[in-house]
Design a protein around this motif. Structure first.
Motif, PDB file in Angstrom:
ATOM      1  N   LEU A 467      20.013 -24.602  -9.371  1.00 51.17           N
ATOM      2  CA  LEU A 467      20.044 -24.849 -10.746  1.00 51.17           C
ATOM      3  C   LEU A 467      21.320 -24.362 -11.451  1.00 51.17           C
ATOM      4  O   LEU A 467      22.004 -24.503 -12.340  1.00 51.17           O
ATOM      5  N   LEU A 468      21.385 -22.779 -11.223  1.00 52.16           N
ATOM      6  CA  LEU A 468      22.380 -21.843 -11.843  1.00 52.16           C
ATOM      7  C   LEU A 468      23.706 -22.021 -11.428  1.00 52.16           C
ATOM      8  O   LEU A 468      24.620 -22.324 -12.132  1.00 52.16           O
ATOM      9  N   GLU A 469      23.847 -22.107  -9.852  1.00 51.44           N
ATOM     10  CA  GLU A 469      25.221 -22.023  -9.393  1.00 51.44           C
ATOM     11  C   GLU A 469      25.728 -23.482  -9.268  1.00 51.44           C
ATOM     12  O   GLU A 469      27.007 -23.470  -9.303  1.00 51.44           O
ATOM     13  N   ASN A 470      25.032 -24.609  -9.337  1.00 47.94           N
ATOM     14  CA  ASN A 470      25.676 -25.902  -9.237  1.00 47.94           C
ATOM     15  C   ASN A 470      25.462 -26.780 -10.324  1.00 47.94           C
ATOM     16  O   ASN A 470      25.399 -28.055 -10.374  1.00 47.94           O
ATOM     17  N   ARG A 471      25.194 -26.104 -11.337  1.00 42.48           N
ATOM     18  CA  ARG A 471      24.817 -26.924 -12.676  1.00 42.48           C
ATOM     19  C   ARG A 471      25.967 -27.975 -13.096  1.00 42.48           C
ATOM     20  O   ARG A 471      25.546 -29.053 -13.795  1.00 42.48           O
ATOM     21  N   ASN A 472      27.355 -27.491 -12.745  1.00 40.43           N
ATOM     22  CA  ASN A 472      28.502 -28.591 -13.013  1.00 40.43           C
ATOM     23  C   ASN A 472      28.108 -29.659 -12.214  1.00 40.43           C
ATOM     24  O   ASN A 472      28.804 -30.796 -12.957  1.00 40.43           O
ATOM     25  N   ALA A 473      27.831 -29.885 -11.019  1.00 37.88           N
ATOM     26  CA  ALA A 473      27.815 -30.677 -10.179  1.00 37.88           C
ATOM     27  C   ALA A 473      26.390 -31.670 -10.423  1.00 37.88           C
ATOM     28  O   ALA A 473      26.333 -32.808  -9.910  1.00 37.88           O
ATOM     29  N   LEU A 474      25.416 -31.222 -10.646  1.00 36.30           N
ATOM     30  CA  LEU A 474      24.092 -31.722 -10.860  1.00 36.30           C
ATOM     31  C   LEU A 474      23.945 -32.877 -11.740  1.00 36.30           C
ATOM     32  O   LEU A 474      24.381 -32.413 -12.958  1.00 36.30           O
ATOM     33  N   THR A 475      23.542 -33.773 -11.521  1.00 35.36           N
ATOM     34  CA  THR A 475      23.093 -34.914 -12.464  1.00 35.36           C
ATOM     35  C   THR A 475      21.898 -34.590 -13.266  1.00 35.36           C
ATOM     36  O   THR A 475      20.965 -34.036 -12.627  1.00 35.36           O
ATOM     37  N   PRO A 476      21.640 -35.303 -14.188  1.00 37.32           N
ATOM     38  CA  PRO A 476      20.245 -35.234 -15.199  1.00 37.32           C
ATOM     39  C   PRO A 476      19.373 -35.422 -14.168  1.00 37.32           C
ATOM     40  O   PRO A 476      18.228 -34.759 -14.231  1.00 37.32           O
ATOM     41  N   GLU A 477      19.478 -36.560 -13.407  1.00 41.61           N
ATOM     42  CA  GLU A 477      18.346 -36.896 -12.293  1.00 41.61           C
ATOM     43  C   GLU A 477      18.077 -35.803 -11.202  1.00 41.61           C
ATOM     44  O   GLU A 477      16.921 -35.580 -11.085  1.00 41.61           O
ATOM     45  N   ASP A 478      19.260 -35.111 -10.800  1.00 42.00           N
ATOM     46  CA  ASP A 478      19.217 -34.022  -9.794  1.00 42.00           C
ATOM     47  C   ASP A 478      18.115 -32.833 -10.498  1.00 42.00           C
ATOM     48  O   ASP A 478      17.425 -32.545  -9.942  1.00 42.00           O
ATOM     49  N   THR A 479      18.634 -32.732 -11.780  1.00 38.84           N
ATOM     50  CA  THR A 479      18.004 -31.593 -12.388  1.00 38.84           C
ATOM     51  C   THR A 479      16.588 -31.779 -12.641  1.00 38.84           C
ATOM     52  O   THR A 479      15.481 -31.143 -12.234  1.00 38.84           O
ATOM     53  N   GLU A 480      16.227 -33.069 -13.124  1.00 40.35           N
ATOM     54  CA  GLU A 480      14.750 -33.578 -12.995  1.00 40.35           C
ATOM     55  C   GLU A 480      14.148 -33.438 -11.699  1.00 40.35           C
ATOM     56  O   GLU A 480      12.743 -32.893 -11.572  1.00 40.35           O
ATOM     57  N   ASP A 481      14.756 -33.742 -10.672  1.00 40.84           N
ATOM     58  CA  ASP A 481      13.831 -33.862  -9.381  1.00 40.84           C
ATOM     59  C   ASP A 481      13.651 -32.427  -8.880  1.00 40.84           C
ATOM     60  O   ASP A 481      12.602 -31.947  -8.427  1.00 40.84           O
ATOM     61  N   ILE A 482      14.829 -31.435  -9.217  1.00 39.14           N
ATOM     62  CA  ILE A 482      14.494 -30.162  -8.897  1.00 39.14           C
ATOM     63  C   ILE A 482      13.232 -29.657  -9.731  1.00 39.14           C
ATOM     64  O   ILE A 482      12.453 -28.830  -9.249  1.00 39.14           O
TER      65      ILE A 482
END
Length: 793
Positions: A467-482
């Motif tokens: 979440l911290l290191e790849n925040r620029n690459a993650l989509t909102p859906e990715d963040t929600e899944d994590i």
């Protein structure tokens, strides 16, 4: 005003019919008259067509052509109208006449010649003056061309693909395979027209399979018979148009150069590299006059007489960063002497510069050991493959093996530690004389639950890091899944912490009870009789034996023969194609398999040793492991696990490969490579978008290597970066088909700069003529390239 270089591709259509074709097409073309030219022009503008021809069947309406040219001159889209005729030409094949339609585009410089063409093709009683049944003979066709006296571009009309088993009437392929190849590859057709995209695939397959990529070209045309329906043939045509785009100036000379180089013809308008880091122009001040030379995004070549300042030009663009102070001062004195100032500059880090002799020095450095070829190769490899996932999976399997090993040893230990004791037969039936305390408390271990907690918390930490290191690459859906995954893992941690807490509480209670029991037992032992002491000891021995038996039975239940059983886990290598090489980053294995882990196990055990889980002891394991340490206090299972993980890590170590024709050339190339290979490496798009400057790339390379390899590599280089080169070799101009020539000369003591695409010509000079006059061998190279297109030279 025509640009000096190609700044954008031009869309072409050289196959449109007018009412002059009514003798063949009847009412289909009846509306295509001079009065309706505005309709055609509007449709061409709507489709953004830049270069166009009306090519009627076996006739040429000069008045219509002139009207078209006049009306199109005010168009902001249509840049050129060229005269053309679609000839029906007959060829004898096995005694049978076959007719091929050849779209013939004429140079428009000589208007009198075009008038003669119109007169020669004038219809008689509404029909062409054929000398064969319904066509011109081959001889008659060429007589017409010769009498016209202008250069031509020939395009064989082809609706079917090359090699089609069912050639259509009037297709080039209808003349048969043998004669067709002769016509294509020896004399007549420098371009091929096809109508649909499906044919493009077959055409290219045929082309490359015949290894004739320098002789055959493909161009699309609409074959429009109703201008109001353009770009379709007519109102019944529902096909999807696939236009042709050319990288050339909108002139006949531009067209002729385009059809003699495959790289100038595409069905999509994408020719130039997408690099943003380009130099847009070369700006100089010559005797107080500012001169701006536009630069192409593709390949720009600087030519001129010796000592005119070509190398100086490249070094000036780099701010003289790559020459010593003495050379820099000499360059500046020369510039001052001829009254020239070079204003354009490239920022440091925005370019790659190979000066004259630099490449030679690189290879001499490799041969003399000053530089390793592997150091030069290393920058072309992709990022190393991350082995963490495969390593984690392998460690998990090794842990399962070691768990089974430990359980087998624990069972062996349970059997070997069974207690022995004497049975006091004469006192067992005596009545009790005092209180006797026996028995023990057993509590479960929290280790398994704690292991679940540790692993879950490790994964939680990894998710937090993602979440911290790849925040620029993650989509909102990715963040929600994590976050959802964290929620479930946190629940697992909470549940098992409850279990661990309960076990620890039981242990504290059991420990307190054991302490009280031990104290009471000690106090009672002081007052009981010897006979009762013997009975109590016997009872305790029985209890201990029962406990040991129970423990052994439990250990036995956990023992099982172990084997690695899981689906293979593939390791996906990373690839970077560079020319005909593929640079590969991979691991030492292609996949993690049970066989691989069995091999890892065998490598840490002595020869002919294996693990027999049904009777494995600690000493057996120590004896089986290679070079077991002398430290008797070590845990042999821990040693086995550490050794296996170390061996697996070795096999998972990152590796490199350079693949060509399915062979790995890494070791060979790491020992050294030639200058030809250097340009193949420079074609690596992964190197970035920096401008590539090079002084005399022909040095140290044979003419044959330039022709068959290096020119191709330079075209690949230009796919990702702007190129500015200095050369004396005509192949690097004409055969490379450079996008911009910058010719330096001294005239009247003043520097003269002529520039433009190869096809550019104006009232004062022609770029091809400048090349022919300036570069040794330039004229011969131009003749070979232009073939029949430049009859006058």
């Amino acid at each position: 005003m025509t640009n000096t270089i190609v700044e954008k591709p031009i869309k072409v259509d050289l196959h449109i019919h007018s009412a002059a074709s009514s003798h063949k097409d009847g009412s289909k073309v009846s509306q295509n008259t001079a009065e309706n030219l505005p309709v055609l022009i509007q449709r061409l503008e709507d489709q953004e067509v830049n270069l166009v021809s009306i090519s009627d069947h076996d006739c040429f309406d000069y008045d219509l052509y002139r009207s078209f040219v006049s009306l199109a001159s005010s168009s902001e889209v249509i840049e050129k109208v060229l005269p053309a005729v679609e000839f029906s030409v007959g060829y004898k094949v096995e005694g049978e006449l076959r007719v091929v339609h050849i779209v013939t585009v004429f140079d428009d410089k000589d208007q009198d010649a075009l008038k003669r063409l119109s007169e020669m093709l004038e219809l008689v009683n509404g029909h062409p003056s054929y000398d064969c049944a319904e066509c011109f003979s081959e001889k008659s066709y060429w007589e017409i061309i010769k009498k016209t006296g202008v250069d031509v571009v020939l395009i064989a009309h082809q609706k079917n693909s090359l090699g089609s088993k069912k050639p259509r009437v009037n297709d080039a392929s209808s003349v048969g395979e043998e004669l067709f190849n002769e016509l294509v590859f020896l004399d007549y057709f420098e371009a091929y027209e096809y109508k649909n995209q499906k044919n493009e695939l077959f055409n290219k397959t045929y082309n490359y399979s015949k290894e004739e990529t320098e002789q055959i070209r493909f161009i699309t045309g609409s074959d429009c018979h109703n201008w109001s329906c353009y770009p379709h043939v007519d109102s019944n045509d529902s096909s999807i148009p696939h236009p042709t785009y050319l990288k050339c100036l909108p002139t006949f000379r531009g067209l002729s150069l385009a059809v003699t180089d495959l790289g100038r013809i595409k069905t999509v308008p994408k020719f130039f590299n997408p690099a943003h880091n380009t130099l847009q122009e070369l700006e100089l001040v010559v005797s107080g006059t500012r001169v701006k030379v536009p630069l192409s995004k593709g390949i720009n070549a600087i030519i001129g007489d010796n000592s005119i300042g070509k190398s100086l030009m490249l070094n000036a663009l780099t701010g003289f960063r790559h020459v010593n102070a003495s050379t820099k001062n000499g360059y500046n004195r020369y510039l001052a002497k001829i009254g020239v100032s070079i204003e354009s500059k490239l920022e440091e880090g925005s370019y790659k510069f190979d000066g004259q002799g630099d490449i030679k020095d690189i290879f001499e450095g490799i041969r003399n050991g000053r530089t390793k070829a592997s150091d030069i190769l290393s920058r072309h490899f992709p990022e190393p493959v991350d082995n963490s996932a495969v390593l984690t999976a392998g460690k998990s399997q090794i842990s399962l093996l070691c768990d089974s090993t430990r359980k087998a040893i624990e069972f062996s230990n349970a059997i070997s530690s069974m207690p022995s004791f004497d049975i006091p037969t004469d006192q067992l039936d005596a009545p009790a004389e005092s209180v006797s305390l026996t028995g023990s408390l057993r509590t479960p271990s929290p280790n398994k639950d704690q292991a679940v907690i540790d692993k879950a918390e490790e994964i939680l930490a990894s998710l937090d890091s993602m979440l911290l290191e790849n925040r620029n690459a993650l989509t909102p859906e990715d963040t929600e899944d994590i976050k959802e995954a964290r929620k479930h893992l946190s629940g697992i941690v909470r549940r098992h912490k409850v279990v661990v807490g309960a076990i620890k509480l039981k242990k504290r209670i059991a420990n307190a009870f054991s302490a009280a029991f031990s104290s009471t037992k000690t106090s009672v032992a002081k007052v009981i009789t010897d006979r009762q002491q013997a009975v109590s000891s016997y009872n305790e021995s029985i209890d201990a034996a029962a406990t040991a038996i129970i423990n052994a039975v439990e250990k036995k239940a956990c023992v099982a023969d172990f084997s690695f059983e899981f689906d293979p886990i593939p390791v996906v290598p990373k690839e970077n194609p560079v020319g005909d090489l593929t640079f590969v980053s991979k691991l030492g294995i292609e996949s993690l398999t049970p066989a691989l882990l069995n091999s890892v196990l065998s490598s840490v055990l002595k020869v002919n040793k294996c693990l027999d889980f049904t009777r494995l002891t600690r000493s057996d394991l120590i004896e089986a492991i290679k070079n077991y340490p002398d430290d008797v206090g070590l845990d042999p299972v821990a040693v086995l696990k550490e050794r296996m993980i170390n061996e697996l890590e070795k096999r998972l170590a990152p590796q490199n490969a350079i693949i060509k024709d399915q062979s790995d050339l890494y070791e060979e190339l790491s020992q050294g490579f030639n200058a030809q290979m250097y340009f193949s490496l420079m074609a690596d798009s992964a190197l970035g978008e920096s401008v590539y400057l090079i002084d005399q790339p022909e040095d140290q390379i044979s003419q044959n290597a330039i022709k068959h390899s290096v020119l191709k590599e330079f075209r690949s280089i230009a796919q990702s970066r702007q190129v500015i080169l200095v050369t004396h070799n005509p192949q690097f101009l004409v055969n490379l088909d450079v996008d911009n020539v910058i010719a330096l000369s001294m005239e009247g003591g003043e520097l003269c700069v002529r520039h433009g695409a190869l096809e550019y010509e104006c009232a004062t000079y022609s770029v091809l003529q400048v090349v022919a006059d300036t570069v040794e061998g330039g004229l011969d190279t131009i003749k070979k390239r232009m073939k029949r297109y430049d009859k006058n030279s």
